[in-house]
Write a protein that holds these residues in place. Sequence first.
Motif, mmCIF file in Angstrom:
data_model
loop_
_atom_site.group_PDB
_atom_site.id
_atom_site.type_symbol
_atom_site.label_atom_id
_atom_site.label_comp_id
_atom_site.label_asym_id
_atom_site.label_seq_id
_atom_site.Cartn_x
_atom_site.Cartn_y
_atom_site.Cartn_z
ATOM 1 N N PRO A 578 54.950 29.777 -23.731
ATOM 2 C CA PRO A 578 55.386 31.015 -23.057
ATOM 3 C C PRO A 578 56.071 30.662 -21.742
ATOM 4 C CG PRO A 578 53.128 31.228 -23.834
ATOM 5 C CD PRO A 578 53.507 29.785 -24.021
ATOM 6 N N LYS A 579 56.996 31.451 -21.345
ATOM 7 C CA LYS A 579 57.780 31.137 -20.151
ATOM 8 C C LYS A 579 57.895 32.382 -19.276
ATOM 9 C CE LYS A 579 62.249 29.391 -18.622
ATOM 10 N NZ LYS A 579 63.598 28.942 -19.039
ATOM 11 N N PHE A 580 57.397 32.242 -18.075
ATOM 12 C CA PHE A 580 57.578 33.322 -17.104
ATOM 13 C C PHE A 580 59.030 33.311 -16.623
ATOM 14 C CE2 PHE A 580 53.023 32.622 -17.021
ATOM 15 C CZ PHE A 580 52.513 33.911 -16.933
ATOM 16 N N MET A 601 54.979 43.537 -11.230
ATOM 17 C CA MET A 601 55.108 43.362 -12.668
ATOM 18 C C MET A 601 55.712 41.995 -12.933
ATOM 19 S SD MET A 601 57.231 45.626 -15.444
ATOM 20 C CE MET A 601 56.196 47.067 -15.156
ATOM 21 N N VAL A 602 55.177 41.277 -13.895
ATOM 22 C CA VAL A 602 55.688 39.974 -14.292
ATOM 23 C C VAL A 602 56.237 40.088 -15.699
ATOM 24 C CG1 VAL A 602 54.099 38.734 -12.791
ATOM 25 C CG2 VAL A 602 53.453 39.173 -15.161
ATOM 26 N N THR A 603 57.193 39.228 -15.985
ATOM 27 C CA THR A 603 57.802 39.199 -17.307
ATOM 28 C C THR A 603 57.638 37.802 -17.872
ATOM 29 O OG1 THR A 603 59.426 40.836 -16.622
ATOM 30 C CG2 THR A 603 59.910 39.581 -18.614
ATOM 31 N N VAL A 604 57.153 37.727 -19.099
ATOM 32 C CA VAL A 604 56.958 36.445 -19.762
ATOM 33 C C VAL A 604 57.562 36.542 -21.154
ATOM 34 C CG1 VAL A 604 54.661 37.077 -20.566
ATOM 35 C CG2 VAL A 604 55.285 34.681 -20.432
ATOM 36 N N ILE A 605 58.240 35.490 -21.548
ATOM 37 C CA ILE A 605 58.904 35.478 -22.853
ATOM 38 C C ILE A 605 58.459 34.234 -23.600
ATOM 39 C CG2 ILE A 605 60.920 36.786 -22.069
ATOM 40 C CD1 ILE A 605 62.412 34.149 -21.840
ATOM 41 N N ASP A 606 58.667 34.276 -24.896
ATOM 42 C CA ASP A 606 58.395 33.120 -25.751
ATOM 43 C C ASP A 606 59.546 33.027 -26.736
ATOM 44 O OD1 ASP A 606 57.419 31.271 -27.699
ATOM 45 O OD2 ASP A 606 55.388 31.659 -26.958
ATOM 46 N N ALA A 607 60.207 31.879 -26.711
ATOM 47 C CA ALA A 607 61.403 31.719 -27.538
ATOM 48 C C ALA A 607 61.085 31.642 -29.020
ATOM 49 C CB ALA A 607 62.174 30.467 -27.110
ATOM 50 N N ALA A 665 51.041 28.902 -20.605
ATOM 51 C CA ALA A 665 51.833 28.634 -19.405
ATOM 52 C C ALA A 665 51.156 29.330 -18.231
ATOM 53 C CB ALA A 665 53.265 29.127 -19.563
ATOM 54 N N TYR A 666 51.390 28.804 -17.065
ATOM 55 C CA TYR A 666 50.805 29.343 -15.845
ATOM 56 C C TYR A 666 51.912 29.632 -14.851
ATOM 57 C CZ TYR A 666 46.408 27.485 -17.712
ATOM 58 O OH TYR A 666 45.332 27.208 -18.489
#
Length: 1001
Positions: A578-580, A601-607, A665-666
């Motif tokens: 996962p990638k912030f 608010m945070v946004t995290v994606i996963d390719a 991920a952190y």
Amino acid sequence: QRRMNPLASCLGLWLLCQLPALASGTRVVYKVQEEQPPNSLIGSLASDYGLPDMGHLYKLEVGAPYLRVDGKTGDIYTTETSIDRENLRECQHLLPGEPCFLEFEVSITNLNANSSPRLLEGQIEVLDINDNTPNFASPVLTLSIPENTNIGTLFPIPLAMDRDSGPNGVASYELMAGPEAQELFGLQVAEDQDEKQPQLIVMGNLDREQWDSYDLTIKVQDGGNPPRASSALLRITILDMNDNAPKFEKALYEAELSENSPVGHSVLQVKANDSDQGANAEIDYSFHQASDMVRRLLRLDRATGLITVQGPIDREDIGTLKFSVMAKDKGANPKSARTQVVVTIKDMNDNAPSIEIRGIGLVTHQDGMANISEDVPVETAVALVQVSDRDEGENAVVTCVVAGDVPFQLRQASETGSDSKKKYFLQTTTPLDYESVKEYTIEIVAVDSGNPPLSSTNSLKVQVMDVNDNAPVFSQSFTEVAFPENNEPDDLVMEVSATDADSGSNAKLVYSLVTDPASKGSFTIDPDSGEIRVKAVLDREQRERYEFLVVAEDKGSPSKQGTASVAINVMDRNDNDPKFMLSGYNFSVMENMPPLSPVGMVTVIDADKGENARIQLSVEQDNGDFVIQNGTGTILSSISFDREQQSTYTFRLKAVDGGDPPRSAYVGVTINVLDENDNAPFITSPSNATYKHILPHTSPGQQVSKVKAEDIDSGINAELIYSITGGNPFELFQISPQSGDITLEKEILRKHHGLHRLVVRVNDKGKPSRHGTALVHFYVNETLANRTLLDTLVGHSLDTPLDIDIAGDPEYERSKQRSNILFGVIAGIVAVTLVIVLVVLVRYCRQREAKSGYQAGKKETKDLYAPKQASKSGKSKSKVKKSKSPKPPKPTEDEEETGLQKSLKFNLMNDSVSDSPRIHLPLNYPPGSPDLGRHYRSNSPLPSIQLQPQSPSASKKHQVVQDLPATNTFVGTGDNNSTGSEQYSDYSYRTNPQKYTNKQV
């Protein structure tokens, strides 16, 4: 293309058919000046001679490197190799006036019809420009002239040479002489066989004994525009007399010389006679105006005039040798004569014919081999054959044939060629069949007409090429496969195959891929087997689908090819964490925000894809202060923020995907608490209970104090503004809004003496603004003698409402009036008392004198000056004792005079008008104090008394202060910055909330 351009094809054939003159002997001739820059247009074959300008290919066959031809228009241009008329091989040995030609050949091929190319021959006449300067053979020319030479005698001057020709050649000579030679010599130019012969003419009598030599300058100039010129030094030596010049038997000698004549072969002999005798009759022969080639090929015997061969004679290099021979006698003043010699080189059949075979049109040759397709039409030209013989006459007449039984023949390409140089097309006579004969060896024989005849042969291999008329075909036109990502390089993806109905090389297939630029290099195919392998590691997150074409191309010429489409779908694997969206998050919130308010608010994606991309968020290192909503990524606070307690919160967020095994991920999160104006400024100095001493003579504009305050908020909420909101009725003070510095604005007057209380308000710039209030006390007086009273006044000020001004002495004017009245009353009482005392004394003295007279030496009583006490004296004494201060401690060095002055006190009890004032002098003084009692007993008949009311309400009781003379005034000094009060005071204070007074000692 043939179907789309039938009209153009017919038009081209019609134009070629309409040019019989060009095809049957008319030569193309252009004229161009030498030394033209590159890419200069010489002429256009299409526009100048009506040749076709479209659908045809023009190719320069002969004329390089000086010329180039535009393949479409037939325009002839110059090249980087400059055309220099003087350096062209064809123009090296031209006779004067002969034109210089540069020959060229151009083939014309109809691209719209399978016809043989046409050959066009032409010449370019290279016109001379004036690019060479005429020069003499030597920079110094020498003439020897006898001293008895008759006036008008002519002496030939060596000619100047100019490599240019015609008008650009030598045009004129000019003689320039000094003053000593101007009248003796002149110049005359004679025309001799198209040459301008400069001659020196003697115009005066020469005397060698007076002047044995003369130096003149002879200048030569050509006829170009602009002209070129040079000069040489003509040195004339005056010699003794030699009467007769040699004379040749012939003015012109002609001879023929066979080429290849041996060295030493005699060519001819020139002979000159001299009528003189002795040395003057001995003749020396030499070449004159002879070229380097003449001097290299021929030898002249200087004594006999015999000309022999000394080098190889080749007519093909030079056909005529033309030069002059000079005969000069050996007298002291030699004379000379000149004759012309022309040697014609006679041809011998010493050169065999030369056969040159080269490509023509679209047919190219390599290593003596021509490739031609089996489907070409009959009479297709395969090569251009040029036959030439360097000999001349019958020796150069050449016959050329094709030897052997082959389907090829020679056809004359141009009628303009000479017998010694002919061009032929080698063309087919029957249809060619690759399956029958794949290759031909064609031998061409050329024979000249010499005696004996000479011959030569040359051969050309013609390779018949198979026609490729079938394209490869794939078994499937479209194929789709699935392939996982993170593969190993060179993994096999799939295999394709195609077939070709042709045979041989036309059936051998080569596989290749046609991909878009983004996927170039990702896949390869084995060109022989059709196996498709992946070269790179595929990443579905970068590209999920690949589409490309597979091409199968046979090895025919021209080749044919077939195509098939391939689609590769890349399968996903959990290979991405996962990638912030950010490497760290910083949020800012206002303090005092209620719990469970959104912070950020945070946004995290996963390719990845599917379950591999399903993400769960959690908070780490938080102690329960924050929570996060998984669906939205919103961070909520579970606490209320107080920036003054903690301004920054730091924790980590963890994101875990749903893959197997899962990846995480952190990211770090920082919460910055923004300030809210929830704290009022607080005063750090001065304290409300302190005061500042100001001397009355303090100058305006001087800083007298400073208010310091702090605000634990930040930013604009901590920016402070200082202002005076009360206690400044005289506008005596002013405060700086920014720094809090308090300055004295006006001069201090008597009415300003006393205690001043300024109400200073300190506001911050927050919205809404908060403030703090400070009480600043100033005590205006010369000294700080009565600190106890001052402390009492400050304490009273602290209990006084802020809207009531405390500034100076409000009873000052009223006190002055009361003081004046009091002084008048006291003065009257003192006067009455003095009268009574005098009367009593007089009566007493008279009584004593009457009794016993004066007793000398009797000690005076202690209370001599003490007034009589009234009936309430005891009460007064008790009050006086009550008002006294306790005994002070030993004063310091700075306070010694002040303590001394404070220890001197007077009290007046005014119970009745008839009472006399009692003066109390202290009996105990600090060490070193003056004896004030003795002083007053000796110097003051009566004390001067000043009465001041203790307070407005105490109208019947006063405090009497002894006013000392100037020489006995002791003023106490105090610390202007003292914030406490002294132990001794000259005042008693009674509480009055509305009125107060402050007196000066």
